[in-house]
Design an enzyme around this catalytic site. Structure first.
Site, PDB file in Angstrom:
ATOM      1  N   ARG A 124      86.032 -39.778  75.034  1.00 52.15           N
ATOM      2  CA  ARG A 124      87.454 -40.139  75.183  1.00 52.15           C
ATOM      3  C   ARG A 124      88.324 -38.933  75.554  1.00 52.15           C
ATOM      4  O   ARG A 124      89.528 -38.942  75.324  1.00 52.15           O
ATOM      5  CB  ARG A 124      87.987 -40.820  73.921  1.00 52.15           C
ATOM      6  CG  ARG A 124      87.333 -42.166  73.635  1.00 52.15           C
ATOM      7  CD  ARG A 124      88.140 -42.975  72.636  1.00 52.15           C
ATOM      8  NE  ARG A 124      87.587 -44.303  72.493  1.00 52.15           N
ATOM      9  CZ  ARG A 124      86.732 -44.666  71.545  1.00 52.15           C
ATOM     10  NH1 ARG A 124      86.350 -43.778  70.649  1.00 52.15           N
ATOM     11  NH2 ARG A 124      86.289 -45.901  71.468  1.00 52.15           N
ATOM     12  N   LYS A 146      95.233 -35.617  89.026  1.00 49.89           N
ATOM     13  CA  LYS A 146      94.612 -36.841  89.538  1.00 49.89           C
ATOM     14  C   LYS A 146      93.098 -36.650  89.581  1.00 49.89           C
ATOM     15  O   LYS A 146      92.605 -35.684  90.164  1.00 49.89           O
ATOM     16  CB  LYS A 146      95.132 -37.177  90.933  1.00 49.89           C
ATOM     17  CG  LYS A 146      96.505 -37.805  90.933  1.00 49.89           C
ATOM     18  CD  LYS A 146      96.870 -38.290  92.328  1.00 49.89           C
ATOM     19  CE  LYS A 146      98.194 -39.028  92.324  1.00 49.89           C
ATOM     20  NZ  LYS A 146      98.567 -39.523  93.664  1.00 49.89           N
ATOM     21  N   GLU A 188      97.113 -29.846 104.282  1.00 45.61           N
ATOM     22  CA  GLU A 188      97.928 -30.092 103.093  1.00 45.61           C
ATOM     23  C   GLU A 188      99.068 -29.084 102.987  1.00 45.61           C
ATOM     24  O   GLU A 188     100.165 -29.420 102.521  1.00 45.61           O
ATOM     25  CB  GLU A 188      97.054 -30.034 101.834  1.00 45.61           C
ATOM     26  CG  GLU A 188      96.019 -31.153 101.726  1.00 45.61           C
ATOM     27  CD  GLU A 188      96.623 -32.520 101.387  1.00 45.61           C
ATOM     28  OE1 GLU A 188      97.858 -32.605 101.187  1.00 45.61           O
ATOM     29  OE2 GLU A 188      95.866 -33.500 101.340  1.00 45.61           O
ATOM     30  N   LYS A 223     104.008 -28.262  94.712  1.00 46.61           N
ATOM     31  CA  LYS A 223     103.356 -29.403  94.066  1.00 46.61           C
ATOM     32  C   LYS A 223     103.602 -29.396  92.567  1.00 46.61           C
ATOM     33  O   LYS A 223     103.823 -30.457  91.967  1.00 46.61           O
ATOM     34  CB  LYS A 223     101.853 -29.419  94.356  1.00 46.61           C
ATOM     35  CG  LYS A 223     101.197 -30.664  93.757  1.00 46.61           C
ATOM     36  CD  LYS A 223      99.878 -31.021  94.365  1.00 46.61           C
ATOM     37  CE  LYS A 223      99.409 -32.372  93.830  1.00 46.61           C
ATOM     38  NZ  LYS A 223      98.094 -32.777  94.350  1.00 46.61           N
ATOM     39  N   GLU A 233     103.593 -40.825  88.988  1.00 50.13           N
ATOM     40  CA  GLU A 233     104.204 -41.598  90.073  1.00 50.13           C
ATOM     41  C   GLU A 233     104.990 -42.809  89.562  1.00 50.13           C
ATOM     42  O   GLU A 233     104.952 -43.885  90.151  1.00 50.13           O
ATOM     43  CB  GLU A 233     103.134 -42.052  91.079  1.00 50.13           C
ATOM     44  CG  GLU A 233     102.528 -40.913  91.864  1.00 50.13           C
ATOM     45  CD  GLU A 233     101.598 -41.379  92.975  1.00 50.13           C
ATOM     46  OE1 GLU A 233     101.495 -42.591  93.198  1.00 50.13           O
ATOM     47  OE2 GLU A 233     100.962 -40.532  93.606  1.00 50.13           O
ATOM     48  N   ARG A 238     106.804 -38.314  92.986  1.00 51.99           N
ATOM     49  CA  ARG A 238     105.487 -37.787  93.337  1.00 51.99           C
ATOM     50  C   ARG A 238     104.915 -38.486  94.567  1.00 51.99           C
ATOM     51  O   ARG A 238     104.051 -37.926  95.255  1.00 51.99           O
ATOM     52  CB  ARG A 238     104.523 -37.924  92.148  1.00 51.99           C
ATOM     53  CG  ARG A 238     103.152 -37.328  92.416  1.00 51.99           C
ATOM     54  CD  ARG A 238     102.306 -37.194  91.170  1.00 51.99           C
ATOM     55  NE  ARG A 238     100.997 -36.641  91.510  1.00 51.99           N
ATOM     56  CZ  ARG A 238     100.136 -36.138  90.636  1.00 51.99           C
ATOM     57  NH1 ARG A 238     100.444 -36.123  89.344  1.00 51.99           N
ATOM     58  NH2 ARG A 238      98.981 -35.653  91.033  1.00 51.99           N
ATOM     59  N   ASN A 242     102.206 -38.139  99.254  1.00 53.22           N
ATOM     60  CA  ASN A 242     101.281 -38.969 100.022  1.00 53.22           C
ATOM     61  C   ASN A 242     101.631 -39.021 101.511  1.00 53.22           C
ATOM     62  O   ASN A 242     101.060 -39.829 102.253  1.00 53.22           O
ATOM     63  CB  ASN A 242     101.250 -40.393  99.451  1.00 53.22           C
ATOM     64  CG  ASN A 242     100.674 -40.425  98.055  1.00 53.22           C
ATOM     65  OD1 ASN A 242      99.671 -39.792  97.764  1.00 53.22           O
ATOM     66  ND2 ASN A 242     101.336 -41.156  97.166  1.00 53.22           N
ATOM     67  N   HIS A 245      98.963 -39.695 104.007  1.00 53.32           N
ATOM     68  CA  HIS A 245      97.781 -40.170 103.281  1.00 53.32           C
ATOM     69  C   HIS A 245      97.563 -41.669 103.365  1.00 53.32           C
ATOM     70  O   HIS A 245      96.440 -42.126 103.169  1.00 53.32           O
ATOM     71  CB  HIS A 245      97.866 -39.750 101.810  1.00 53.32           C
ATOM     72  CG  HIS A 245      97.613 -38.286 101.595  1.00 53.32           C
ATOM     73  ND1 HIS A 245      98.420 -37.317 102.138  1.00 53.32           N
ATOM     74  CD2 HIS A 245      96.645 -37.625 100.903  1.00 53.32           C
ATOM     75  CE1 HIS A 245      97.956 -36.122 101.776  1.00 53.32           C
ATOM     76  NE2 HIS A 245      96.887 -36.279 101.044  1.00 53.32           N
ATOM     77  N   HIS A 249      93.860 -42.023 104.240  1.00 52.67           N
ATOM     78  CA  HIS A 249      92.858 -42.624 103.352  1.00 52.67           C
ATOM     79  C   HIS A 249      92.194 -43.831 104.007  1.00 52.67           C
ATOM     80  O   HIS A 249      90.993 -44.064 103.834  1.00 52.67           O
ATOM     81  CB  HIS A 249      93.501 -43.038 102.027  1.00 52.67           C
ATOM     82  CG  HIS A 249      93.720 -41.896 101.085  1.00 52.67           C
ATOM     83  ND1 HIS A 249      94.550 -41.996  99.984  1.00 52.67           N
ATOM     84  CD2 HIS A 249      93.223 -40.634 101.071  1.00 52.67           C
ATOM     85  CE1 HIS A 249      94.548 -40.847  99.340  1.00 52.67           C
ATOM     86  NE2 HIS A 249      93.760 -40.009  99.978  1.00 52.67           N
ATOM     87  N   HIS A 262      88.841 -34.872 104.889  1.00 60.67           N
ATOM     88  CA  HIS A 262      90.092 -35.385 104.326  1.00 60.67           C
ATOM     89  C   HIS A 262      91.302 -34.781 105.032  1.00 60.67           C
ATOM     90  O   HIS A 262      92.236 -35.503 105.427  1.00 60.67           O
ATOM     91  CB  HIS A 262      90.153 -35.098 102.828  1.00 60.67           C
ATOM     92  CG  HIS A 262      91.450 -35.474 102.193  1.00 60.67           C
ATOM     93  ND1 HIS A 262      91.863 -36.779 102.048  1.00 60.67           N
ATOM     94  CD2 HIS A 262      92.455 -34.699 101.693  1.00 60.67           C
ATOM     95  CE1 HIS A 262      93.050 -36.814 101.464  1.00 60.67           C
ATOM     96  NE2 HIS A 262      93.434 -35.563 101.250  1.00 60.67           N
TER      97      HIS A 262
END
Length: 360
Positions: A124, A146, A188, A223, A233, A238, A242, A245, A249, A262
């Site tokens: 956990r 993330k 990026e 960032k 988000e 935030r 993206n 993206h 993606h 990427h």
């Protein structure tokens, strides 16, 4: 900029932590681990492509009394899978780790996302430290918490927000990075300039190797600020990260995570987003030409070939940020002024795909 002991603080509701940037940090990992008060149960998980750096870290840890165990992870996006995740957590269980144990993730974004997710679910939640070895991971995926794995239907559809204990960035490792991977990481950095700081774009345009450390530092600072204001988000702040993206993606998923890196997908996505911004928000054509020039300066693609439009639309339908059947697109009113738009219609997407994607 002083390259020694550069520290950037990331403050989030769930955890505050430091990003350390400096030459020789890999050789100092034993000292850093000792200063953090880590127990001797430390596991280093590394991309198999960076084994040499892993051995440096192991030697440093042993010098401070640690007895690190090692897990090697296959390189490439395919490792972000349930199969690899299961293999990792089973190994951790076999090692009889406890909640005071710590994982070290050495590698690019794939390794960081995968190990971070494993850390978030094993017992956990146990601590992990990110040691990024690609420019893209240094300026983007290692900051903000993330974590996740991919599904065949899409990228990062399974994951969690889970902040690291620290991030250690050693720019020395970039000397062995291929030109293509360096360019992918620059996508990026370019993104930060487009959404947040035109002055950063000016530095990017110089294309001077000497200012790479400054680009890393400024990207991390941008960032870190955005993440501290909207960790998960929830406010929409935030979401501006993206930019490029949404389509990026989708291209990766449509390509089954092969061939296209990427950063390359994000570069194409930024070009597409700027075209949409021009059509929908009167984003200046001169700014689009500027972006295209910068992307070409770093050998990044503006368009893609060999893609099925149907496969791209299918991937967009499975976007994890899609709400009530609508994709969110990050568009620009001007450089440094992004907006979150849910007004992009299928006809707009179809039009932009005709501009930038050549089908099979």
């Amino acid at each position: 900029m002083n390259n020694e002991n550069l520290i950037i603080r990331v403050s989030t509701p769930s955890r505050n932590y430091l990003v350390r940037i400096g030459r020789g940090l890999l050789q100092s990992s034993g000292l850093l681990a000792s200063q953090l008060g880590l127990k001797d149960r430390v596991v280093l998980l590394h991309d198999e492509a960076v084994k040499t750096y892993a051995l440096q870290i192991v030697d440093s840890l042993k010098g401070y009394g640690f007895k690190p165990e090692i897990i090697s992870i296959a390189s490439g996006e395919k490792s972000k899978s349930f199969r690899t995740l299961e293999a990792i957590v089973k190994r951790l269980a076999d090692m009889k780790l406890d909640r005071k144990s710590t994982l070290l993730a050495l590698g690019g974004g794939v390794t960081g996302d995968l190990v971070g997710f494993a850390a978030s679910i094993f017992l956990r939640g146990i601590s992990f430290i990110l040691i990024p070895t690609t420019l893209l991971a240094m300026v983007d995926s290692s900051i903000g918490g993330k974590t996740g794995i991919n599904l065949p239907q899409g990228k990062n559809l399974i994951g969690s927000f889970y902040q690291p204990l620290e991030v250690w960035i050693d720019p020395e490792v970039l000397h062995t990075l291929s030109p293509r991977l360096l360019s992918a990481g620059m996508a990026e950095v370019i993104k930060y300039g487009m959404i947040a700081e035109e002055k950063l774009l000016e530095e990017i345009e110089k294309k001077e190797e000497a200012n790479l450390l400054d680009l890393i530092k400024r990207s991390v600072e941008i960032k870190a600020k955005i993440v501290s204001e909207d960790e998960q988000e929830k406010t929409g702040k935030r979401a501006i990260l993206n930019f490029g993206h949404t389509l990026g993606h989708a291209l990766e998923a449509a390509n089954k995570y092969k061939d296209l890196l990427h950063g390359e997908a994000v570069a194409i996505g930024m070009h597409a987003a700027c075209l949409l911004s021009n059509w929908l928000l009167a984003f200046p054509l001169s700014a689009i030409e500027r972006l295209k020039h910068i992307l070409q300066l770093y050998s990044l693609p503006l368009t893609a070939t060999g893609f099925s439009k149907q496969a791209i639309f299918h991937a967009l339908d499975l976007d994890k940020k899609r709400v009530q059947g609508v994709n969110s697109w990050i568009l620009l009113q001007s450089i440094g002024f992004p907006v979150v738009s849910k007004e992009v219609k299928k006809a707009d997407i179809d039009r932009v795909l005709k501009e930038i994607v050549q089908g099979r």
